[in-house]
Design a protein around this motif. Structure first.
Motif, PDB file in Angstrom:
ATOM      1  N   GLU A   1       0.832  -1.206   0.000  1.00  0.00           N
ATOM      2  CA  GLU A   1       0.000   0.000   0.000  1.00  0.00           C
ATOM      3  C   GLU A   1       0.867   1.256   0.000  1.00  0.00           C
ATOM      4  N   THR A   2       2.008   1.201   0.694  1.00  0.00           N
ATOM      5  CA  THR A   2       2.920   2.348   0.696  1.00  0.00           C
ATOM      6  C   THR A   2       3.435   2.637  -0.708  1.00  0.00           C
ATOM      7  N   VAL A   3       3.780   1.570  -1.425  1.00  0.00           N
ATOM      8  CA  VAL A   3       4.260   1.745  -2.795  1.00  0.00           C
ATOM      9  C   VAL A   3       3.170   2.343  -3.670  1.00  0.00           C
ATOM     10  N   ARG A   4       1.928   1.830  -3.495  1.00  0.00           N
ATOM     11  CA  ARG A   4       0.822   2.370  -4.299  1.00  0.00           C
ATOM     12  C   ARG A   4       0.572   3.838  -3.969  1.00  0.00           C
ATOM     13  N   PHE A   5       0.671   4.191  -2.671  1.00  0.00           N
ATOM     14  CA  PHE A   5       0.470   5.588  -2.299  1.00  0.00           C
ATOM     15  C   PHE A   5       1.560   6.472  -2.883  1.00  0.00           C
ATOM     16  N   LEU A   6       2.811   5.994  -2.855  1.00  0.00           N
ATOM     17  CA  LEU A   6       3.900   6.793  -3.410  1.00  0.00           C
ATOM     18  C   LEU A   6       3.700   7.028  -4.902  1.00  0.00           C
ATOM     19  N   ILE A   7       3.228   6.002  -5.606  1.00  0.00           N
ATOM     20  CA  ILE A   7       2.937   6.175  -7.032  1.00  0.00           C
ATOM     21  C   ILE A   7       1.829   7.210  -7.211  1.00  0.00           C
ATOM     22  N   HIS A   8       0.766   7.100  -6.372  1.00  0.00           N
ATOM     23  CA  HIS A   8      -0.327   8.079  -6.410  1.00  0.00           C
ATOM     24  C   HIS A   8       0.196   9.482  -6.084  1.00  0.00           C
ATOM     25  N   PHE A   9       1.072   9.575  -5.086  1.00  0.00           N
ATOM     26  CA  PHE A   9       1.585  10.872  -4.642  1.00  0.00           C
ATOM     27  C   PHE A   9       2.392  11.560  -5.738  1.00  0.00           C
ATOM     28  N   PHE A  10       3.338  10.830  -6.335  1.00  0.00           N
ATOM     29  CA  PHE A  10       4.185  11.442  -7.355  1.00  0.00           C
ATOM     30  C   PHE A  10       3.418  11.756  -8.634  1.00  0.00           C
ATOM     31  N   ASN A  11       2.240  11.163  -8.790  1.00  0.00           N
ATOM     32  CA  ASN A  11       1.399  11.469  -9.952  1.00  0.00           C
ATOM     33  C   ASN A  11       0.268  12.424  -9.607  1.00  0.00           C
ATOM     34  N   GLY A  12       0.225  12.915  -8.365  1.00  0.00           N
ATOM     35  CA  GLY A  12      -0.865  13.764  -7.913  1.00  0.00           C
ATOM     36  C   GLY A  12      -0.672  15.231  -8.269  1.00  0.00           C
ATOM     37  N   ARG A  13      -1.782  15.952  -8.212  1.00  0.00           N
ATOM     38  CA  ARG A  13      -1.731  17.380  -8.549  1.00  0.00           C
ATOM     39  C   ARG A  13      -0.935  18.180  -7.527  1.00  0.00           C
ATOM     40  N   TRP A  14      -1.054  17.824  -6.244  1.00  0.00           N
ATOM     41  CA  TRP A  14      -0.423  18.632  -5.211  1.00  0.00           C
ATOM     42  C   TRP A  14       1.091  18.482  -5.220  1.00  0.00           C
ATOM     43  N   PHE A  15       1.596  17.281  -5.511  1.00  0.00           N
ATOM     44  CA  PHE A  15       3.043  17.150  -5.646  1.00  0.00           C
ATOM     45  C   PHE A  15       3.517  17.924  -6.871  1.00  0.00           C
ATOM     46  N   MET A  16       2.714  17.938  -7.923  1.00  0.00           N
ATOM     47  CA  MET A  16       3.082  18.697  -9.104  1.00  0.00           C
ATOM     48  C   MET A  16       3.179  20.184  -8.784  1.00  0.00           C
ATOM     49  N   VAL A  17       2.306  20.672  -7.896  1.00  0.00           N
ATOM     50  CA  VAL A  17       2.374  22.071  -7.480  1.00  0.00           C
ATOM     51  C   VAL A  17       3.704  22.350  -6.768  1.00  0.00           C
ATOM     52  N   PHE A  18       4.090  21.437  -5.856  1.00  0.00           N
ATOM     53  CA  PHE A  18       5.366  21.609  -5.148  1.00  0.00           C
ATOM     54  C   PHE A  18       6.536  21.606  -6.130  1.00  0.00           C
ATOM     55  N   ALA A  19       6.537  20.664  -7.066  1.00  0.00           N
ATOM     56  CA  ALA A  19       7.608  20.609  -8.063  1.00  0.00           C
ATOM     57  C   ALA A  19       7.646  21.891  -8.891  1.00  0.00           C
ATOM     58  N   SER A  20       6.471  22.428  -9.203  1.00  0.00           N
ATOM     59  CA  SER A  20       6.402  23.672  -9.976  1.00  0.00           C
ATOM     60  C   SER A  20       6.975  24.843  -9.182  1.00  0.00           C
ATOM     61  N   PHE A  21       6.752  24.842  -7.850  1.00  0.00           N
ATOM     62  CA  PHE A  21       7.341  25.896  -7.014  1.00  0.00           C
ATOM     63  C   PHE A  21       8.863  25.894  -7.145  1.00  0.00           C
ATOM     64  N   LEU A  22       9.469  24.715  -7.095  1.00  0.00           N
ATOM     65  CA  LEU A  22      10.928  24.630  -7.180  1.00  0.00           C
ATOM     66  C   LEU A  22      11.427  25.071  -8.552  1.00  0.00           C
ATOM     67  N   ILE A  23      10.714  24.655  -9.603  1.00  0.00           N
ATOM     68  CA  ILE A  23      11.121  25.068 -10.957  1.00  0.00           C
ATOM     69  C   ILE A  23      11.020  26.583 -11.102  1.00  0.00           C
ATOM     70  N   MET A  24       9.931  27.155 -10.596  1.00  0.00           N
ATOM     71  CA  MET A  24       9.760  28.606 -10.684  1.00  0.00           C
ATOM     72  C   MET A  24      10.783  29.353  -9.827  1.00  0.00           C
ATOM     73  N   ALA A  25      11.163  28.766  -8.686  1.00  0.00           N
ATOM     74  CA  ALA A  25      12.152  29.417  -7.815  1.00  0.00           C
ATOM     75  C   ALA A  25      13.523  29.494  -8.463  1.00  0.00           C
ATOM     76  N   CYS A  26      13.733  28.711  -9.505  1.00  0.00           N
ATOM     77  CA  CYS A  26      15.008  28.732 -10.243  1.00  0.00           C
ATOM     78  C   CYS A  26      14.868  29.399 -11.607  1.00  0.00           C
ATOM     79  N   ALA A  27      13.695  29.956 -11.906  1.00  0.00           N
ATOM     80  CA  ALA A  27      13.428  30.466 -13.256  1.00  0.00           C
ATOM     81  C   ALA A  27      13.504  31.984 -13.357  1.00  0.00           C
ATOM     82  N   GLY A  28      14.114  32.638 -12.380  1.00  0.00           N
ATOM     83  CA  GLY A  28      14.159  34.105 -12.416  1.00  0.00           C
ATOM     84  C   GLY A  28      15.556  34.662 -12.575  1.00  0.00           C
TER      85      GLY A  28
END
Length: 577
Positions: free
Chosen positions: A5-32
């Motif tokens: 179940e942990t593995v399934r949750f991690l797959i769900h997490f890395f494919n989720g919208r909220w993790f994508m938001v966090f990843a986008s924050f990091l990309i934007m923090a390096c884009a200026g």
């Protein structure tokens, strides 16, 4: 959780919208990286022996690359997001690495046009990051686009101050090495998350706005920390260890939003496992929705056939505001032309001010470390302007139906005050001007992007959002190169003549005194005020549109199929595209 179940949750997490938001924050923090031009431009000027007009020409090509994102938008229309981010990473590294090789003398002195090409390529990579991360986030959170734009562009605004902390910790006060940091770090971060940024199934959560406020509070704390470090570094001598500690805390704060993402994805995960309590709702609604869907599909087919027959005949017959415009309909509309003029005046003037900040401090007699603090102040208040315009404009729109273009007008009037403080400097006025210019510059971008998405729809947003920025490099060229740079050099030549010297007697052309930027910034203030009046005209034109429910179609789209999932606190509604 068990291992499976942990593995399934991690797959769900890395494919989720909220993790994508966090990843986008990091990309934007390096884009200026483009906002750091004022820090390392002095190295380019002194190493290559440029005058101010030539340096401002480089600044124009930087702005040209940073704002002409049509290519990245068109590529995004036909390729996956990972491809867009990969191209951006490669361009970022190649462009800035070549500049670093040049200023460190590791390659022969290039022609001016080659330097312009290098900085244009490096700066243009920012558009690929914006298109890949920012546009995708807006499509994944269509009803929260204002706050989403404010947050993401806010992190871009903070990137200058973040890079400053990192390069002090890694390279000390060697501003040439800052260019190397700009070359490799943004490219590496984009590549790490390259397969995780993509459009997801839209999941409408009723507590969505409160989650974004959590992200906001975290980012405000980061901004306040960076401002405190900026002040402390000017009052106390920092050792290498102190800079390392500051950079470590900065990086830790960048990862705090990850905890919010984990919490949200865990809630979604737990709700998905619960049984559906009211299946009857789905059974009753589905036949009607399916019937409506069939009708809509047939209508779409007819509409597409009609569009193919008369592609160009509909250019001047656009749909109502808020519906999906074609690219030509949007670009040739009166609203876009007005927005173009306002952007030319507002962003063009702001880019000119930010690009000349290093030379402004030099001409007024400020030491180098103080000039760096001006750049950091612009970066930090750039962030506050972005999140303020995103969140506050969204609040005023929801509560009072205040048109976003009216907010743009107020921001441009604030920018006028900053320009006047440079034109008529008093002791310490550059600090205040840096804050005002940084805030107003940052506030304009989320407003511009939100207005485009609201007036012209999201169907071709990847391209239209990049087209909307085209006015700013044009404004930067005219106001920065043809006005500010030439007037600065004219005044500097007067000073050389008064000292009995000629241009050939000095390596770089430098002007000292308040008169160097007095006339240029009076012109910038007048142009910005005109832009404010134009923006006010757009607010009057669109006031009836903003009085309506502009997000209604995202809640009641006939193409969506709703499924209610129980939550311990609030219902979470999943809406499939």
């Amino acid at each position: 959780m068990g291992n499976d179940e942990t593995v399934r949750f991690l797959i769900h997490f890395f494919n989720g919208r909220w993790f994508m938001v966090f990843a986008s924050f990091l990309i934007m923090a390096c884009a200026g990286a483009t906002y750091l031009f004022g820090t390392y431009s002095k190295d380019i000027k002194s190493t290559l022996g440029y005058d101010q007009t030539t340096l401002n020409l480089l600044g124009f090509f930087k702005d040209l690359g940073a704002n002409v994102g049509v290519l990245s938008g068109l590529i995004a229309e036909v390729t996956p997001t990972w491809f867009v981010l990969t191209i951006g990473s490669a361009m970022n590294f190649v462009g800035y690495f070549m500049i670093w090789l040049t200023v460190t003398g590791k390659v022969a002195k290039p022609k001016v046009w080659q330097m312009c090409l290098y900085i244009c390529i490096g700066a243009n990579s920012q558009n690929f990051a914006n298109t890949g991360a920012l546009v995708t986030c807006v499509k994944n959170f269509p009803e929260s686009r204002g706050v989403m734009l404010g947050l993401l562009k806010g992190y871009v605004g903070l990137s200058g101050a973040i890079f400053t902390q990192l390069y002090f910790a890694i390279y000390g006060h060697d501003s040439k090495s800052l260019i190397l940091l700009i070359a490799w770090l943004p490219a590496a971060v984009s590549l790490v998350f390259v397969y995780l940024i993509r459009e997801k199934k839209v999941v409408r959560q009723r507590n969505e706005l409160s989650v974004f406020y959590q992200f906001l509070y975290i980012s405000i704390f980061l901004a306040l920390f960076l401002m405190a470090m900026n002040i402390a570094e000017k009052q106390v001598h920092f050792s290498k260890a102190a800079y390392a500690a500051s950079a470590t805390i900065c990086c830790a704060l960048l990862f705090v939003p990850l905890t919010v993402s984990v919490k949200q994805e865990l809630e979604v995960w737990n709700m998905m496992k619960l049984p559906i309590e009211e299946p009857s709702e789905v059974k009753v609604e589905k036949p009607k929705k399916e019937l409506d869907l069939d009708q809509d599909k047939a209508a779409k087919v007819n509409g597409e056939e009609k569009e193919t027959k008369s592609c160009f005949s509909t250019v001047f017959s656009p749909p109502p505001r808020g519906e999906d415009y074609t690219i030509l309909q949007a670009l040739l509309s009166t609203d876009m032309i007005i927005l173009f003029v306002a952007t030319f005046c507002g962003l063009g003037s702001s880019l000119t001010a930010v690009d000349n900040l290093g030379q402004i401090g030099e001409s007024l007699g400020y030491p180098n470390h103080t000039v760096s603090s001006f750049v950091s102040l612009v970066s930090i208040w750039n962030y506050f302007g972005r999140v303020f315009s995103g969140f506050v404009s969204e609040y005023l729109l929801a509560k009072y139906k205040l048109p976003r273009p009216l907010m743009m007008t107020l921001v441009l009037l604030l920018s006028c005050a900053g320009h006047l403080l440079i034109a008529f400097p008093v002791p310490g006025s550059v600090y205040i001007a840096s804050i005002l210019m940084g805030f107003s510059f940052g506030a304009q971008l989320p407003l511009l992007f939100a207005i485009i998405s609201e007036l012209f729809g999201l169907k071709y947003y990847s391209t239209l959002f990049n087209c909307g920025q085209l006015a700013s490099p044009l404004g930067s060229y005219i106001l920065n190169v043809r006005v500010t740079g030439m007037l600065y050099d004219k005044e500097a030549l007067k000073q050389l003549t008064a000292r009995g010297l000629t241009r050939k007697d000095v390596k770089d052309l430098t002007c000292l005194g308040s008169q160097c930027y007095k006339l240029p910034f009076l012109i910038l203030a007048a142009v910005t005020f005109f832009g404010a009046l134009v923006s006010l005209g757009l607010a009057i034109r669109t006031r009836e549109f903003y009085k309506g429910d502009i997000y209604k179609k995202f809640r009641e789209s006939p193409e969506s199929e709703s499924e209610l999932v129980p939550d311990s606190r609030k219902a979470v509604e999943f809406v499939g595209k």
